[in-house]
Scaffold this active site. Structure first.
Site, PDB file in Angstrom:
ATOM      1  N   LYS A 187       0.837  -1.211   0.000  1.00  0.00           N
ATOM      2  CA  LYS A 187       0.000   0.000   0.000  1.00  0.00           C
ATOM      3  C   LYS A 187       0.874   1.264   0.000  1.00  0.00           C
ATOM      4  CE  LYS A 187      -3.439   2.803   0.495  1.00  0.00           C
ATOM      5  NZ  LYS A 187      -4.127   3.266  -0.715  1.00  0.00           N
ATOM      6  N   LYS A 255       0.971  11.630   5.427  1.00  0.00           N
ATOM      7  CA  LYS A 255       1.286  10.539   6.374  1.00  0.00           C
ATOM      8  C   LYS A 255       1.870   9.327   5.637  1.00  0.00           C
ATOM      9  CE  LYS A 255      -2.173   7.970   6.932  1.00  0.00           C
ATOM     10  NZ  LYS A 255      -2.826   6.783   6.372  1.00  0.00           N
TER      11      LYS A 255
HETATM   12  P1  NAP Z   1     -11.088   9.839   7.576  1.00  0.00           P
HETATM   13  O1  NAP Z   1     -12.295  10.196   6.776  1.00  0.00           O
HETATM   14  O2  NAP Z   1     -10.129  10.906   7.971  1.00  0.00           O
HETATM   15  O3  NAP Z   1     -11.591   9.036   8.865  1.00  0.00           O
HETATM   16  C1  NAP Z   1     -10.667   8.608   9.832  1.00  0.00           C
HETATM   17  C2  NAP Z   1     -11.333   7.632  10.788  1.00  0.00           C
HETATM   18  O4  NAP Z   1     -10.362   7.262  11.786  1.00  0.00           O
HETATM   19  C3  NAP Z   1     -12.524   8.228  11.558  1.00  0.00           C
HETATM   20  O5  NAP Z   1     -13.461   7.215  11.814  1.00  0.00           O
HETATM   21  C4  NAP Z   1     -11.847   8.679  12.858  1.00  0.00           C
HETATM   22  O6  NAP Z   1     -12.724   8.812  13.945  1.00  0.00           O
HETATM   23  C5  NAP Z   1     -10.908   7.536  13.086  1.00  0.00           C
HETATM   24  N1  NAP Z   1      -9.828   7.898  14.015  1.00  0.00           N
HETATM   25  C6  NAP Z   1      -8.829   8.783  13.814  1.00  0.00           C
HETATM   26  N2  NAP Z   1      -8.029   8.848  14.883  1.00  0.00           N
HETATM   27  C7  NAP Z   1      -8.554   7.986  15.807  1.00  0.00           C
HETATM   28  C8  NAP Z   1      -8.182   7.587  17.111  1.00  0.00           C
HETATM   29  N3  NAP Z   1      -7.084   8.107  17.704  1.00  0.00           N
HETATM   30  N4  NAP Z   1      -8.929   6.665  17.747  1.00  0.00           N
HETATM   31  C9  NAP Z   1     -10.032   6.133  17.138  1.00  0.00           C
HETATM   32  N5  NAP Z   1     -10.437   6.464  15.898  1.00  0.00           N
HETATM   33  C10 NAP Z   1      -9.695   7.373  15.245  1.00  0.00           C
HETATM   34  O7  NAP Z   1     -10.197   8.740   6.826  1.00  0.00           O
HETATM   35  P2  NAP Z   1     -10.552   7.854   5.555  1.00  0.00           P
HETATM   36  O8  NAP Z   1     -10.436   8.680   4.346  1.00  0.00           O
HETATM   37  O9  NAP Z   1     -11.776   7.074   5.824  1.00  0.00           O
HETATM   38  O10 NAP Z   1      -9.272   6.872   5.579  1.00  0.00           O
HETATM   39  C11 NAP Z   1      -9.117   5.843   6.546  1.00  0.00           C
HETATM   40  C12 NAP Z   1      -7.819   5.109   6.239  1.00  0.00           C
HETATM   41  O11 NAP Z   1      -7.867   4.585   4.908  1.00  0.00           O
HETATM   42  C13 NAP Z   1      -6.564   5.986   6.292  1.00  0.00           C
HETATM   43  O12 NAP Z   1      -5.497   5.230   6.773  1.00  0.00           O
HETATM   44  C14 NAP Z   1      -6.352   6.379   4.836  1.00  0.00           C
HETATM   45  O13 NAP Z   1      -5.000   6.687   4.566  1.00  0.00           O
HETATM   46  C15 NAP Z   1      -6.824   5.128   4.125  1.00  0.00           C
HETATM   47  N6  NAP Z   1      -7.360   5.292   2.776  1.00  0.00           N
HETATM   48  C16 NAP Z   1      -8.176   6.326   2.457  1.00  0.00           C
HETATM   49  C17 NAP Z   1      -8.680   6.444   1.166  1.00  0.00           C
HETATM   50  C18 NAP Z   1      -9.566   7.589   0.736  1.00  0.00           C
HETATM   51  O14 NAP Z   1      -9.708   7.808  -0.477  1.00  0.00           O
HETATM   52  N7  NAP Z   1     -10.173   8.330   1.637  1.00  0.00           N
HETATM   53  C19 NAP Z   1      -8.350   5.496   0.201  1.00  0.00           C
HETATM   54  C20 NAP Z   1      -7.540   4.411   0.568  1.00  0.00           C
HETATM   55  C21 NAP Z   1      -7.051   4.326   1.859  1.00  0.00           C
HETATM   56  P3  NAP Z   1     -13.479  10.226  14.215  1.00  0.00           P
HETATM   57  O15 NAP Z   1     -14.682  10.211  13.325  1.00  0.00           O
HETATM   58  O16 NAP Z   1     -13.807  10.173  15.644  1.00  0.00           O
HETATM   59  O17 NAP Z   1     -12.504  11.325  13.876  1.00  0.00           O
END
Ligand code: NAP
Length: 298
Positions: A187, A255
């Site tokens: 990844k 990150k």
């Molecule tokens: P996001 O919208 O920023 O959501 C982050 C999630 O993590 C939220 O549920 C947040 O909870 C939770 N979180 C953050 N810090 C936390 C903590 N200390 N304890 C518990 N929960 C915590 O992220 P996303 O876009 O869904 O991405 C999630 C992951 O997938 C990341 O690693 C990202 O790099 C990866 N990813 C993202 C994409 C994309 O296109 N978005 C594609 C592939 C991979 P809260 O709601 O409470 O803040």
């Protein structure tokens, strides 16, 4: 090959007596957990911020008050959260997964995190008699909504085979690439290319603008030529519409490039992308990855 929804549902029939837990309801976690609900699985969710859980109530999910409660009530636990720190809290917190001292569970961590934290958490899980798979995804919100992600996993082959029907609900491809942490390494490699693409698209559009080529025309040229791809189409539209609302937040690619650097990535393009995205993070971290164009245009 792309599976249609009916084929996917048939493939899940042996698995969907399993109770699913889902931790992390961000941009990706919501549509991914919805796919499992649509495929007929009973899903219990947990999210740190409670309003996101409430927004899913109408879809029939159960809500757990903590990771501890969630793992006790389910068989297979998916995690989709931001980073290593979030993973540490979810596993090691006072009400974390490990505090439940369960056995026989499978934990599938789909977050983009370091191979190191996967190795640590897998070891702790196995000490308790649970199993761990790192299974991060390529693709964004649109692919998550359509069950068309690409999933790269690390862990034991037998664990991968057991959960593959579930992964096939979420993605068009699920591939085991090695032992624990290997999914995370793959990844970080694909997201290196993502960083290059985002910065490359931004620099191309800006260079064209400098030479009085309309952005719309430049994007039409890109989207109809050999350089076309889904990313350029979606992010080109975002630039045209001046819409930088995060599908994939810029802070996440910043990150990911930090994690890749820590794993030894130090090549010329990678150094440039690393510097660009670290510099962009303070001002544009919560905007979409393609907001990098605003940073470069300064
Ligand atoms: P996001 O919208 O920023 O959501 C982050 C999630 O993590 C939220 O549920 C947040 O909870 C939770 N979180 C953050 N810090 C936390 C903590 N200390 N304890 C518990 N929960 C915590 O992220 P996303 O876009 O869904 O991405 C999630 C992951 O997938 C990341 O690693 C990202 O790099 C990866 N990813 C993202 C994409 C994309 O296109 N978005 C594609 C592939 C991979 P809260 O709601 O409470 O803040």
């Amino acid at each position: 090959m792309k599976l249609c929804t009916t084929q996917k549902l048939n493939n899940t029939s042996t698995m969907n007596t399993k109770k699913i837990g889902w931790i992390g309801l961000g941009n990706m976690g919501i549509p991914m957990s919805q796919q499992l609900i649509k495929a007929g699985y009973p899903v219990t969710v947990y999210n740190r911020s409670k309003e996101k859980e409430a927004s899913l109530k109408a879809t029939g999910v159960a809500i757990a008050s903590s990771p501890n409660e969630l793992i006790q009530q389910t068989d297979i636990v998916f995690i989709m959260v931001s980073n290593d720190e979030a993973i540490s809290e979810i596993f090691n917190g006072d009400s974390g997964l490990l505090s439940a001292k369960t056995t026989g569970k499978i934990i599938i961590n789909m977050s983009t995190v370091s191979p190191g934290i996967s190795k640590q958490m897998a070891a702790l899980c196995r000490e308790q008699g649970n199993d761990y798979l790192d299974a991060p995804v390529s693709g964004s919100v649109k692919q998550a909504q359509e069950g068309q992600l690409v999933i790269m996993a690390g862990g034991l082959p037998e664990t991968f085979e057991r959960v593959k029907p579930l992964l096939e609900v979420l993605g068009k491809l699920a591939i085991l690439v090695g032992d624990t942490g290997a999914g995370n390494s793959a990844k970080l490699a694909i997201n290196t290319l993502l960083g290059f693409h985002a910065q490359g698209l931004a620099e191309t559009v800006l260079f064209a603008q400098q030479n009085n080529i309309k952005t719309e025309d430049m994007l039409t040229i890109i989207n109809n030529g050999a350089m076309s791809n889904v990313f350029a189409k979606i992010k080109g539209d975002a630039i045209l519409n001046d819409n930088y609302q995060a599908a994939f937040a810029l802070k996440h690619i910043a990150k990911d490039l930090r994690l890749a650097k820590a794993e030894g990535l130090n090549s010329p393009l990678a150094q440039a992308a690393y510097q660009t995205f670290q510099a962009a993070e303070a001002e544009h971290g919560d905007e979409d990855i393609i907001a990098v164009i605003k940073q470069i245009s300064k």
